[in-house]
Scaffold this active site. Structure first.
Site, PDB file in Angstrom:
ATOM      1  N   SER A  88      -0.033   2.898 -73.413  1.00  0.00           N
ATOM      2  CA  SER A  88      -1.313   2.193 -73.453  1.00  0.00           C
ATOM      3  C   SER A  88      -2.497   3.155 -73.452  1.00  0.00           C
ATOM      4  O   SER A  88      -3.534   2.879 -74.066  1.00  0.00           O
ATOM      5  CB  SER A  88      -1.419   1.221 -72.269  1.00  0.00           C
ATOM      6  OG  SER A  88      -1.278   1.899 -71.048  1.00  0.00           O
ATOM      7  N   ILE A  89      -2.347   4.304 -72.793  1.00  0.00           N
ATOM      8  CA  ILE A  89      -3.427   5.291 -72.775  1.00  0.00           C
ATOM      9  C   ILE A  89      -3.714   5.797 -74.185  1.00  0.00           C
ATOM     10  O   ILE A  89      -4.861   6.071 -74.547  1.00  0.00           O
ATOM     11  CB  ILE A  89      -3.039   6.450 -71.829  1.00  0.00           C
ATOM     12  CG1 ILE A  89      -3.233   6.012 -70.362  1.00  0.00           C
ATOM     13  CG2 ILE A  89      -3.866   7.685 -72.094  1.00  0.00           C
ATOM     14  CD1 ILE A  89      -4.640   5.646 -69.996  1.00  0.00           C
TER      15      ILE A  89
ATOM     16  N   THR B   3      -2.430   6.529 -66.626  1.00  0.00           N
ATOM     17  CA  THR B   3      -2.812   5.173 -66.214  1.00  0.00           C
ATOM     18  C   THR B   3      -3.128   5.039 -64.726  1.00  0.00           C
ATOM     19  O   THR B   3      -4.158   4.461 -64.380  1.00  0.00           O
ATOM     20  CB  THR B   3      -1.714   4.175 -66.632  1.00  0.00           C
ATOM     21  OG1 THR B   3      -1.772   4.007 -68.061  1.00  0.00           O
ATOM     22  CG2 THR B   3      -1.908   2.821 -65.975  1.00  0.00           C
TER      23      THR B   3
ATOM     24  N   GLU C 109      10.174  14.236 -68.577  1.00  0.00           N
ATOM     25  CA  GLU C 109       9.331  15.408 -68.825  1.00  0.00           C
ATOM     26  C   GLU C 109       9.032  16.199 -67.553  1.00  0.00           C
ATOM     27  O   GLU C 109       8.467  17.296 -67.640  1.00  0.00           O
ATOM     28  CB  GLU C 109       8.001  15.001 -69.495  1.00  0.00           C
ATOM     29  CG  GLU C 109       6.924  14.507 -68.557  1.00  0.00           C
ATOM     30  CD  GLU C 109       7.108  13.066 -68.116  1.00  0.00           C
ATOM     31  OE1 GLU C 109       6.307  12.555 -67.316  1.00  0.00           O
ATOM     32  OE2 GLU C 109       8.064  12.427 -68.580  1.00  0.00           O
TER      33      GLU C 109
ATOM     34  N   GLY D 129       7.180   4.266 -60.356  1.00  0.00           N
ATOM     35  CA  GLY D 129       8.503   4.354 -60.953  1.00  0.00           C
ATOM     36  C   GLY D 129       9.261   5.471 -60.258  1.00  0.00           C
ATOM     37  O   GLY D 129       8.696   6.543 -60.004  1.00  0.00           O
TER      38      GLY D 129
ATOM     39  N   PRO E 261       5.450  10.798 -72.485  1.00  0.00           N
ATOM     40  CA  PRO E 261       5.148   9.796 -73.516  1.00  0.00           C
ATOM     41  C   PRO E 261       3.850   9.093 -73.127  1.00  0.00           C
ATOM     42  O   PRO E 261       3.577   8.892 -71.944  1.00  0.00           O
ATOM     43  CB  PRO E 261       6.341   8.837 -73.431  1.00  0.00           C
ATOM     44  CG  PRO E 261       6.851   8.986 -72.036  1.00  0.00           C
ATOM     45  CD  PRO E 261       6.571  10.403 -71.635  1.00  0.00           C
ATOM     46  N   THR E 262       3.026   8.779 -74.070  1.00  0.00           N
ATOM     47  CA  THR E 262       1.764   8.096 -73.759  1.00  0.00           C
ATOM     48  C   THR E 262       1.765   6.768 -74.498  1.00  0.00           C
ATOM     49  O   THR E 262       1.933   6.741 -75.718  1.00  0.00           O
ATOM     50  CB  THR E 262       0.553   8.934 -74.189  1.00  0.00           C
ATOM     51  OG1 THR E 262       0.686   9.277 -75.572  1.00  0.00           O
ATOM     52  CG2 THR E 262       0.466  10.215 -73.378  1.00  0.00           C
TER      53      THR E 262
ATOM     54  N   CYS F  32       4.717   8.015 -60.345  1.00  0.00           N
ATOM     55  CA  CYS F  32       6.057   8.375 -60.800  1.00  0.00           C
ATOM     56  C   CYS F  32       6.627   9.385 -59.810  1.00  0.00           C
ATOM     57  O   CYS F  32       5.948  10.364 -59.479  1.00  0.00           O
ATOM     58  CB  CYS F  32       5.983   8.950 -62.205  1.00  0.00           C
ATOM     59  SG  CYS F  32       7.583   9.408 -62.895  1.00  0.00           S
TER      60      CYS F  32
ATOM     61  N   ASN G 209      12.587  12.694 -64.366  1.00  0.00           N
ATOM     62  CA  ASN G 209      11.981  11.413 -63.974  1.00  0.00           C
ATOM     63  C   ASN G 209      12.338  10.313 -64.971  1.00  0.00           C
ATOM     64  O   ASN G 209      13.220  10.472 -65.804  1.00  0.00           O
ATOM     65  CB  ASN G 209      10.466  11.576 -63.869  1.00  0.00           C
ATOM     66  CG  ASN G 209       9.837  11.956 -65.196  1.00  0.00           C
ATOM     67  OD1 ASN G 209      10.389  12.746 -65.946  1.00  0.00           O
ATOM     68  ND2 ASN G 209       8.676  11.391 -65.494  1.00  0.00           N
ATOM     69  N   LEU G 210      11.628   9.198 -64.900  1.00  0.00           N
ATOM     70  CA  LEU G 210      11.911   8.074 -65.785  1.00  0.00           C
ATOM     71  C   LEU G 210      11.638   8.391 -67.241  1.00  0.00           C
ATOM     72  O   LEU G 210      12.139   7.707 -68.130  1.00  0.00           O
ATOM     73  CB  LEU G 210      11.063   6.845 -65.379  1.00  0.00           C
ATOM     74  CG  LEU G 210      11.698   5.898 -64.357  1.00  0.00           C
ATOM     75  CD1 LEU G 210      11.555   6.457 -62.958  1.00  0.00           C
ATOM     76  CD2 LEU G 210      11.062   4.522 -64.432  1.00  0.00           C
ATOM     77  N   CYS G 211      10.797   9.381 -67.510  1.00  0.00           N
ATOM     78  CA  CYS G 211      10.424   9.692 -68.893  1.00  0.00           C
ATOM     79  C   CYS G 211      10.882  11.082 -69.308  1.00  0.00           C
ATOM     80  O   CYS G 211      10.518  11.562 -70.388  1.00  0.00           O
ATOM     81  CB  CYS G 211       8.913   9.558 -69.084  1.00  0.00           C
ATOM     82  SG  CYS G 211       8.273   7.923 -68.664  1.00  0.00           S
TER      83      CYS G 211
END
Length: 692
Positions: free
Chosen positions: A575-576, A145, A376, A190, A572-573, A162, A372-374
Site C-alpha cells: 500500500s505504501i 506503514t 528481508e 506480524g 516488499p512494498t 514486524c 521474518n514474514l517477508c
C-alpha cells in the site's frame, strides 16, 4: 460512484491504448468527495489545538513553538501536492488519514499526515522536522506503514509491526513465546517464530519414549493465537513459522500446506519457511540422500541444538554419531516436494542460511537463524531461557523490523541521493529510539543494544521503464549495482556520523567486520560506479563513492564506530507503493494495469509513467526470465547487509523441476532468501507459446 466509473474507464481503450486520463479524472472526483467529509478548521494552529484537546494528536506544543508549527505546516502545503492516481488517493484516505471517532469525517489531508510524522520523529528539533517534511513531501523517502500511520497520534499502535522470535525446546519457552506473540499480534504485529529447536514427534520427554508431539501441534497453537489476538477485529493477526530442513519433522511441516491435508494438521493462515544450509543443495546437486535428524537426540549427544550448529561443517560428524537418531531422504525429491508445495500454496519461503551467515558482518557476535514474514530481515538472534516461577529468566536477543524505503525515481531526479539516505537513516533511527515494546523483552533488549534499521527502496521498475531500460538488461543490473553500492556507502556514513555525535556504538561493534575493516575490502578492490554509458548518463551530477572514498570511510568507521548493527533491508512494498505512485520494491510489475478488489469495489491501477512509449518497457513478471530476475537481485545483495524480499513468478507451463532449478540458481548467486512463488494459470490468449 462516479470515481469508480471513471477509474474503470481506463480499460476502455481509445485509439488502441488505455484512457489514462480517466484515472486522473477519478482521482479529482474522489478529491471532491473528500472535501465534503473534511472537517473544517479556521487555520493550522487552531486545527492542531483542537485535535490535541480532543485526544487525536499528541501534544506537539509541548515540544514546538507555535510559530515553528505554523512554519512547518506552511512548508508542507507549499508543495501544492495532488495525488497522482486514483489508487493513491483512495488508499491514503481509506487506510492512513486520521478520521473522527465515528469515521464520518476526515481530520487530515496528506500534508497533515506528513506534518504529524515529521513532528513526532523530530522530537522538538525544528531543523530536523523541516528536513523530514521536505523528504516526505518530495516523495524521496517513505516510512513503512506502522510509522506513517501511527506517528503523532495520541491513540496509536507501535511504530514497528514486524517481529522475529526464537523458541527453545521447553514448555516454558513455548508458553512464553506464545504469550509474546499474542502481545505483538494485539498491537498489529506480524510475528515469525523459529521452531527448529523443538524436539521431533516421537522423541522422549524426561526419558519417556515417544512422548513428544513434534512441531505441528505447536504450529496449530500459534495459528489459533494469531487468529484470537487480532487487534480487536480490525486487522487479522499474521504469523510465520520457520523450520530447519534437516529437522526430523520437515515432511510433516510441509504437508500442513497440502490442499488435501487432514484438517487436524492443516495450517490455513500461518506462513511457512524453510531454513536451508548449503549442505542440502550440495547433496542435491550430487544426487545423494540427505539425512534428517531428531533434534533432541542431537542435543543429548553434543550439548548443542541442531539449529545452532554449522551443519555445513558438522554434517558428517552428525551422521557418524551412533546416538543421533537419523533417517535418509532424497535431496532431489525434497526439492521437487518444495516446488509442488509452492505451486499449491506459494509456500514455503526459503532462507539460504549459509549465504546469510557467510555475508554477515556480525558473525563473531552470533548467527542468523531465520527471517521474518517477508524474508528481508537477517539479524543475529540468541535463545531466551525461561525458568519456572520464582526462577530468573535469561532473555536473549529477538528482532523487530524497523523499515522505510527510498523512492528511486524521486531520489534520482532530485539529485539528492546522499541527502535522502542520510535523512532516511535519521528518521529510522528516531523510530528505533522511540520504540519500547515492553511486552516482548527479547525484542526490547535487542533494539536497545543494536539500534537496527532496514532502509529499502521502491520504484525500480518504474525508474527503468521511465528511462527506457529493460528490467532484464545489463543496463538495469549496472544501475542497480551502482545505486545500491552508493546507498550502502551513505547509510554507513550517516551511521558513523550518529555514533560520533552521540559517542555510542552498537553493542559488540569491536567484534564486527566493520571494526576490523574486512567489510570494506571489496569496495577498495573494485569500483562500483557505472560500467555502461547509458547508466553513467543517469547518474550525471550525482556524487558516487570511489574506492578512495571507501578507504576514507573505513578509517572513520574504525575511529568512531557505527550506531546501527544493521542498516539496509529491501522489503516488499504494497500500500505504501500506491501512496507513492511507485512500482513495488525492486520487483517487476505484474500487469500494466493492476486490478485490486477491496470489499465490493474494484480499483484499476495503471503503473506509474505508463505511456505508449514506456509500455514496451513494462514487461510482466510472468513473462520474464526468472534467471535474469535473480541476476538483478544478486547484483544488489552484496550491498545490502540484510536481505531482499524476492518473489518468483511462474506460470502453469513451469515444471516443478524448473522451479527447483531456480532455487539452486538463487543459492549459487548468493541470495539470502526467496519469498513467495506466485503462479499464474495462462489461458490460450495469454500463453506466449500459443500466440499468433
Amino acid at each position: 460512484m462516479r470515481y469508480l466509473e471513471l477509474n474503470s474507464a481506463i480499460l476502455q481503450k481509445k485509439n488502441g491504448f488505455f484512457q489514462l486520463e480517466k484515472d486522473l479524472e477519478a482521482a479529482r472526483a474522489f478529491e471532491e468527495e473528500v472535501e465534503k467529509r473534511l472537517r473544517p478548521f479556521p487555520g493550522p494552529i487552531e486545527r492542531l489545538r483542537a485535535l490535541i484537546a480532543e485526544g487525536y494528536y499528541e501534544d506537539f506544543f509541548r515540544l514546538y513553538r507555535e510559530e515553528d508549527l505554523l512554519e512547518l505546516s506552511d512548508l508542507a502545503y507549499s508543495y501544492g501536492f495532488r495525488f497522482p492516481s486514483f489508487m493513491a488517493i483512495s488508499k491514503f484516505y481509506k487506510d492512513y488519514a486520521l478520521k473522527s471517532n465515528d469515521k464520518r469525517q476526515y481530520l487530515e489531508r496528506y500534508e497533515d499526515r506528513v506534518l504529524a510524522v515529521a513532528l513526532h520523529l523530530a522530537q522538538g528539533n525544528v531543523e530536523r522536522a523541516r528536513a523530514y517534511v521536505r523528504a516526505l513531501m518530495e516523495g524521496r523517502y517513505q516510512p513503512a506503514t506502522p510509522t506513517f500511520l501511527n506517528a503523532g497520534r495520541a491513540r496509536r499502535g507501535e511504530l514497528v509491526s514486524c517481529f522475529l522470535l526464537e523458541l527453545d525446546d521447553s514448555l516454558n519457552s513455548i508458553g512464553y513465546t506464545l504469550n509474546t506473540a499474542m502481545q505483538l499480534s494485539k498491537i498489529g504485529g506480524g510475528v515469525a517464530i523459529n521452531l527448529s529447536k523443538l524436539r521431533a514427534r516421537g522423541e522422549a520427554i524426561k526419558g519417556v519414549a515417544h512422548a513428544a508431539k513434534g512441531v505441528v501441534p505447536v504450529m496449530k497453537l500459534f495459528e489459533d493465537a494469531f487468529n484470537y489476538a487480532d487487534q480487536m477485529g480490525q486487522r487479522k493477526g499474521a504469523g510465520a513459522v520457520y523450520l530447519n530442513i534437516f529437522h526430523w519433522d520437515v515432511e510433516e511441516f510441509l504437508d500442513t500446506k497440502k490442499i488435501n491435508a487432514d484438517e487436524k494438521s492443516r495450517i490455513q493462515t500461518l506462513s511457512l519457511g524453510l531454513v536451508v544450509p548449503s549442505k542440502f543443495f550440495e547433496l542435491a546437486e550430487r544426487g545423494e540422500d540427505f539425512y534428517v535428524f531428531a533434534p533432541y537426540s542431537v542435543y543429548q549427544a553434543f550439548g548443542e541444538h541442531l539449529d545452532d550448529m554449522d551443519i555445513d561443517q558438522r554434517y558428517e560428524e552428525l551422521l557418524a554419531h551412533p546416538a543421533v537418531k537419523k533417517r535418509p531422504l532424497s535431496a532431489r525429491a525434497m526439492l521437487t516436494r518444495i516446488a509442488q508445495t509452492q505451486f499449491e500454496s506459494g509456500y514455503p519461503y526459503i532462507v539460504y542460511k549459509t549465504n546469510a551467515n557467510r555475508a554477515h558482518p556480525l558473525k563473531r557476535l552470533g548467527q542468523i537463524k531465520m527471517s521474518n514474514l517477508c524474508t528481508e530481515i537477517f539479524q543475529l538472534q540468541t535463545t531466551s531461557t525461561i525458568g519456572d516461577y520464582g526462577e530468573g529468566d535469561q532473555i536473549g536477543y529477538d528482532i523487530s523490523c524497523n523499515l522505510g524505503s527510498l523512492n528511486i525515481v524521486n531520489v534520482m531526479e532530485s539529485g539528492k541521493l546522499r541527502e535522502s539516505v542520510h535523512i532516511a537513516m535519521d528518521m529510522l533511527t528516531a523510530v528505533s529510539d522511540l520504540s519500547d515494546v515492553r511486552n516482548a523483552p527479547g525484542v526490547r533488549r535487542a533494539n536497545q543494544a543494536f539500534h537496527s534499521v532496514g532502509l529499502g527502496a521502491m520504484n525500480l521498475h518504474g525508474y527503468l521503464a521511465k528511462n527506457r531500460i529493460r528490467y532484464e538488461s545489463e543496463e538495469a543490473r549496472d544501475f542497480a549495482r551502482s545505486f545500491f553500492a552508493a546507498v550502502n556507502f551513505y547509510s554507513l556514513e550517516r551511521s558513523m556520523g550518529i555514533a560520533r555525535e552521540r559517542g555510542v556504538t552498537f553493542e559488540g561493534f569491536a567484534q564486527s567486520d566493520y571494526a576490523t575493516g574486512a567489510y570494506f575490502e571489496p569496495y577498495l578492490e573494485e569500483d562500483f560506479r557505472p560500467r555502461t554509458e547509458a547508466v553513467r548518463w543517469l547518474f550525471e551530477g550525482i556524487a558516487l563513492p570511489t574506492p578512495a572514498d571507501w578507504a576514507r570511510l573505513k578509517a572513520e568507521v574504525a575511529r568512531h564506530g557505527l550506531y546501527h548493527a544493521y542498516r539496509l533491508a529491501i522489503a516488499p512494498t504494497a500500500s505504501i507503493s500506491y501512496i507513492q505512485n511507485a512500482t513495488p520494491s525492486i520487483a517487476p510489475i505484474v500487469d500494466v494495469v493492476e486490478t485490486r478488489t477491496y470489499g465490493n469495489a474494484t480499483t484499476y491501477y495503471p503503473v506509474p509513467f505508463l505511456s505508449e512509449e514506456t509500455y514496451w518497457y513494462y514487461k510482466s513478471a510472468y513473462h520474464m526470465n526468472m534467471y535474469r530476475l535473480i541476476d538483478l537481485v544478486a547484483e544488489i545483495q552484496p550491498h545490502v547487509d540484510q536481505g531482499i524480499s524476492t518473489v518468483l513468478y511462474v506460470t502453469s507451463e513451469t515444471s516443478t523441476r524448473e522451479l527447483a532449478r531456480l532455487y539452486v540458481y538463487a543459492w549459487k548467486k548468493g541470495l539470502k532468501s526467496l519469498y513467495y512463488t506466485r503462479t499464474k494459470n495462462l489461458s490460450v490468449e495469454e500463453c506466449l507459446s500459443c500466440a499468433v
